[in-house]
Design a protein around this motif. Structure first.
Motif, PDB file in Angstrom:
ATOM      1  N   ILE A  29      10.690 -24.364  -1.004  1.00 55.78           N
ATOM      2  CA  ILE A  29      11.871 -25.052  -1.505  1.00 55.78           C
ATOM      3  C   ILE A  29      12.659 -25.561  -0.304  1.00 55.78           C
ATOM      4  CG2 ILE A  29      13.336 -22.985  -1.546  1.00 55.78           C
ATOM      5  CD1 ILE A  29      14.550 -24.075  -4.154  1.00 55.78           C
ATOM      6  N   THR A  30      13.362 -26.663  -0.493  1.00 58.28           N
ATOM      7  CA  THR A  30      14.093 -27.257   0.621  1.00 58.28           C
ATOM      8  C   THR A  30      15.443 -27.765   0.163  1.00 58.28           C
ATOM      9  OG1 THR A  30      14.032 -28.998   2.301  1.00 58.28           O
ATOM     10  CG2 THR A  30      13.012 -29.498   0.202  1.00 58.28           C
ATOM     11  N   PRO A  31      16.448 -27.789   1.057  1.00 63.49           N
ATOM     12  CA  PRO A  31      17.710 -28.449   0.734  1.00 63.49           C
ATOM     13  C   PRO A  31      17.463 -29.953   0.580  1.00 63.49           C
ATOM     14  CG  PRO A  31      17.922 -27.019   2.666  1.00 63.49           C
ATOM     15  CD  PRO A  31      16.464 -27.168   2.386  1.00 63.49           C
ATOM     16  N   PRO A  32      18.415 -30.692   0.010  1.00 59.95           N
ATOM     17  CA  PRO A  32      18.242 -32.140  -0.148  1.00 59.95           C
ATOM     18  C   PRO A  32      18.010 -32.821   1.203  1.00 59.95           C
ATOM     19  CG  PRO A  32      20.108 -31.370  -1.428  1.00 59.95           C
ATOM     20  CD  PRO A  32      19.685 -30.214  -0.575  1.00 59.95           C
ATOM     21  N   VAL A  33      16.982 -33.651   1.267  1.00 55.61           N
ATOM     22  CA  VAL A  33      16.612 -34.336   2.511  1.00 55.61           C
ATOM     23  C   VAL A  33      16.835 -35.838   2.360  1.00 55.61           C
ATOM     24  CG1 VAL A  33      14.726 -34.874   4.106  1.00 55.61           C
ATOM     25  CG2 VAL A  33      14.907 -32.580   3.107  1.00 55.61           C
ATOM     26  N   ASP A 106      21.606 -32.618   2.848  1.00 58.80           N
ATOM     27  CA  ASP A 106      21.988 -31.640   3.867  1.00 58.80           C
ATOM     28  C   ASP A 106      21.192 -31.842   5.148  1.00 58.80           C
ATOM     29  OD1 ASP A 106      23.764 -30.411   2.121  1.00 58.80           O
ATOM     30  OD2 ASP A 106      22.210 -29.101   1.304  1.00 58.80           O
ATOM     31  N   ILE A 107      19.989 -32.389   5.029  1.00 57.48           N
ATOM     32  CA  ILE A 107      19.123 -32.665   6.175  1.00 57.48           C
ATOM     33  C   ILE A 107      18.908 -34.168   6.272  1.00 57.48           C
ATOM     34  CG2 ILE A 107      16.742 -32.466   7.035  1.00 57.48           C
ATOM     35  CD1 ILE A 107      16.696 -29.619   5.949  1.00 57.48           C
ATOM     36  N   ILE A 108      18.970 -34.689   7.504  1.00 61.26           N
ATOM     37  CA  ILE A 108      18.766 -36.120   7.742  1.00 61.26           C
ATOM     38  C   ILE A 108      17.547 -36.298   8.640  1.00 61.26           C
ATOM     39  CG2 ILE A 108      19.739 -38.224   8.736  1.00 61.26           C
ATOM     40  CD1 ILE A 108      22.515 -37.138   8.099  1.00 61.26           C
ATOM     41  N   VAL A 109      16.665 -37.205   8.244  1.00 62.99           N
ATOM     42  CA  VAL A 109      15.468 -37.522   9.019  1.00 62.99           C
ATOM     43  C   VAL A 109      15.521 -38.991   9.430  1.00 62.99           C
ATOM     44  CG1 VAL A 109      12.955 -37.501   9.086  1.00 62.99           C
ATOM     45  CG2 VAL A 109      14.167 -35.842   7.653  1.00 62.99           C
ATOM     46  N   MET A 110      15.251 -39.270  10.712  1.00 60.90           N
ATOM     47  CA  MET A 110      15.212 -40.635  11.232  1.00 60.90           C
ATOM     48  C   MET A 110      13.759 -41.106  11.284  1.00 60.90           C
ATOM     49  SD  MET A 110      17.546 -39.538  14.495  1.00 60.90           S
ATOM     50  CE  MET A 110      16.986 -40.911  15.495  1.00 60.90           C
ATOM     51  N   SER A 124       7.011 -30.688   8.516  1.00 61.01           N
ATOM     52  CA  SER A 124       7.088 -29.851   9.720  1.00 61.01           C
ATOM     53  C   SER A 124       8.508 -29.832  10.275  1.00 61.01           C
ATOM     54  CB  SER A 124       6.116 -30.374  10.788  1.00 61.01           C
ATOM     55  OG  SER A 124       4.780 -30.298  10.336  1.00 61.01           O
ATOM     56  N   TYR A 125       9.175 -30.980  10.239  1.00 55.46           N
ATOM     57  CA  TYR A 125      10.558 -31.053  10.718  1.00 55.46           C
ATOM     58  C   TYR A 125      11.477 -30.201   9.835  1.00 55.46           C
ATOM     59  CZ  TYR A 125       9.351 -35.077  13.701  1.00 55.46           C
ATOM     60  OH  TYR A 125       8.807 -35.892  14.663  1.00 55.46           O
ATOM     61  N   VAL A 126      11.332 -30.365   8.524  1.00 54.55           N
ATOM     62  CA  VAL A 126      12.176 -29.610   7.591  1.00 54.55           C
ATOM     63  C   VAL A 126      11.903 -28.119   7.700  1.00 54.55           C
ATOM     64  CG1 VAL A 126      12.698 -29.237   5.153  1.00 54.55           C
ATOM     65  CG2 VAL A 126      12.409 -31.561   6.020  1.00 54.55           C
ATOM     66  N   SER A 127      10.655 -27.749   7.885  1.00 58.42           N
ATOM     67  CA  SER A 127      10.307 -26.332   8.039  1.00 58.42           C
ATOM     68  C   SER A 127      11.007 -25.722   9.236  1.00 58.42           C
ATOM     69  CB  SER A 127       8.789 -26.175   8.190  1.00 58.42           C
ATOM     70  OG  SER A 127       8.111 -26.578   7.033  1.00 58.42           O
ATOM     71  N   ALA A 128      11.063 -26.482  10.345  1.00 60.94           N
ATOM     72  CA  ALA A 128      11.742 -25.984  11.545  1.00 60.94           C
ATOM     73  C   ALA A 128      13.231 -25.789  11.292  1.00 60.94           C
ATOM     74  CB  ALA A 128      11.521 -26.957  12.703  1.00 60.94           C
ATOM     75  N   LEU A 129      13.828 -26.692  10.540  1.00 60.35           N
ATOM     76  CA  LEU A 129      15.270 -26.599  10.277  1.00 60.35           C
ATOM     77  C   LEU A 129      15.601 -25.432   9.354  1.00 60.35           C
ATOM     78  CD1 LEU A 129      16.115 -30.394   9.853  1.00 60.35           C
ATOM     79  CD2 LEU A 129      16.565 -28.947  11.835  1.00 60.35           C
ATOM     80  N   VAL A 130      14.849 -25.266   8.285  1.00 59.44           N
ATOM     81  CA  VAL A 130      15.149 -24.170   7.362  1.00 59.44           C
ATOM     82  C   VAL A 130      14.777 -22.818   7.969  1.00 59.44           C
ATOM     83  CG1 VAL A 130      14.886 -25.631   5.334  1.00 59.44           C
ATOM     84  CG2 VAL A 130      12.920 -24.344   6.170  1.00 59.44           C
ATOM     85  N   SER A 131      14.022 -22.854   9.071  1.00 64.39           N
ATOM     86  CA  SER A 131      13.669 -21.605   9.761  1.00 64.39           C
ATOM     87  C   SER A 131      14.672 -21.231  10.838  1.00 64.39           C
ATOM     88  CB  SER A 131      12.269 -21.733  10.383  1.00 64.39           C
ATOM     89  OG  SER A 131      11.289 -21.920   9.387  1.00 64.39           O
TER      90      SER A 131
END
Length: 273
Positions: A29-33, A106-110, A124-131
């Motif tokens: 599960i992830t926060p809104p990206v 909550d998370i921003i990706v460029m 992979s980016y989101v996994s690093a952030l939620v970790s």
């Protein structure tokens, strides 16, 4: 997070069981990206960009730099829930800052609009952030990364500038001038972006270190631009990046001098003003 009713056991009330949407084998599960894509006349590349984006993304924000080739129309046909923001100023930095301001996740990706980035890497980016990371920084030179789009001169320049930043700011980067990054939205309050050009990526990398944010590099592969020509110029852009580094270094020294000579610090040391 939605819930579902689980059939009750005999003589018991129904139970509410959390209903999770699976993201991948290692991220449940992830926060809104939010994904921000600055684009100007990239209509031919957008199908490749949007095809690689995960379907669980909360929103895609396209910042249009006054395109004349149907970029906006193509993007809307590819992603019906697309949020389009017109760019008022000029430059990649201005476009990104505009896009960041329109994000609700909550998370921003460029992500670049030229097809050089693989949207499948976003997990992979989101996994690093939620970790636990604050800033997930893409790297073409970390173990597992790569690039199909850098000349020897650009690689040498990137290495030299990266070495300077590491030594002057205490960073441990393997790549400096790469625009595939992700971060928690609250980080924007700590890095205060004020750069309108291509060098905005370097500025972000420096200021997250200066702010003491937790940075994790993510191996990433950069592919060739699919259609069109890049606006990058090795010497010109290298000098602009160097200018940002020198300016940030000068600002850091000035801050140290102000702190060193502040009345509060002098009073704590028992010095007489």
């Amino acid at each position: 997070m939605s819930s579902a009713l689980r059939p009750p056991s005999p003589g018991r009330e129904p139970l509410l069981v959390p209903h999770y949407r699976p993201i991948s084998s290692h991220l449940a599960i992830t926060p809104p990206v939010s994904v921000v894509i600055p684009a100007m006349n990239e209509a031919r590349n957008l199908p490749y960009v949007f095809e690689s984006l995960p379907d669980w993304i909360h929103e895609v924000v396209l910042v249009d730099g006054n395109s004349t080739d149907g970029t906006v129309e193509v993007a809307r046909s590819l992603w019906p829930r697309l949020k389009v923001v017109p760019q008022r100023g000029r430059g990649k930095g201005d476009a990104l800052i505009t896009g960041f301001g329109a994000c609700t996740g909550d998370i921003i990706v460029m992500v670049d609009a030229d097809g050089s980035a693989d949207g499948g890497e976003i997990v992979s980016y989101v996994s690093a952030l939620v970790s636990g990371a604050d800033f997930a920084k893409g790297s073409r030179f970390a173990n597992g990364g790569g690039t199909d789009d850098m000349t020897f001169v650009r690689k040498l320049g990137n290495w030299a500038l990266c070495t300077v930043v590491n030594r002057k700011f205490g960073a441990r980067y393997t790549d400096l001038c790469y625009g595939y990054n992700a971060f928690w939205r609250h980080c924007l309050d700590k890095i205060d972006l004020d750069c309108t050009g291509f060098e905005v990526e370097t500025l972000m990398n420096i200021r997250v270190v200066k702010a003491g944010l937790r940075v994790q590099e993510i191996p990433s592969h950069e592919y060739l631009r699919i259609h069109g020509a890049s606006n990058l110029r090795a010497v010109r852009d290298g000098l602009r990046v160097l200018g940002v580094i020198l300016r940030e270094r000068s600002n850091r020294r000035a801050l140290r001098r102000r702190v060193r000579h502040s009345p509060l610090l002098r009073a704590r040391r028992g010095e007489v003003s």
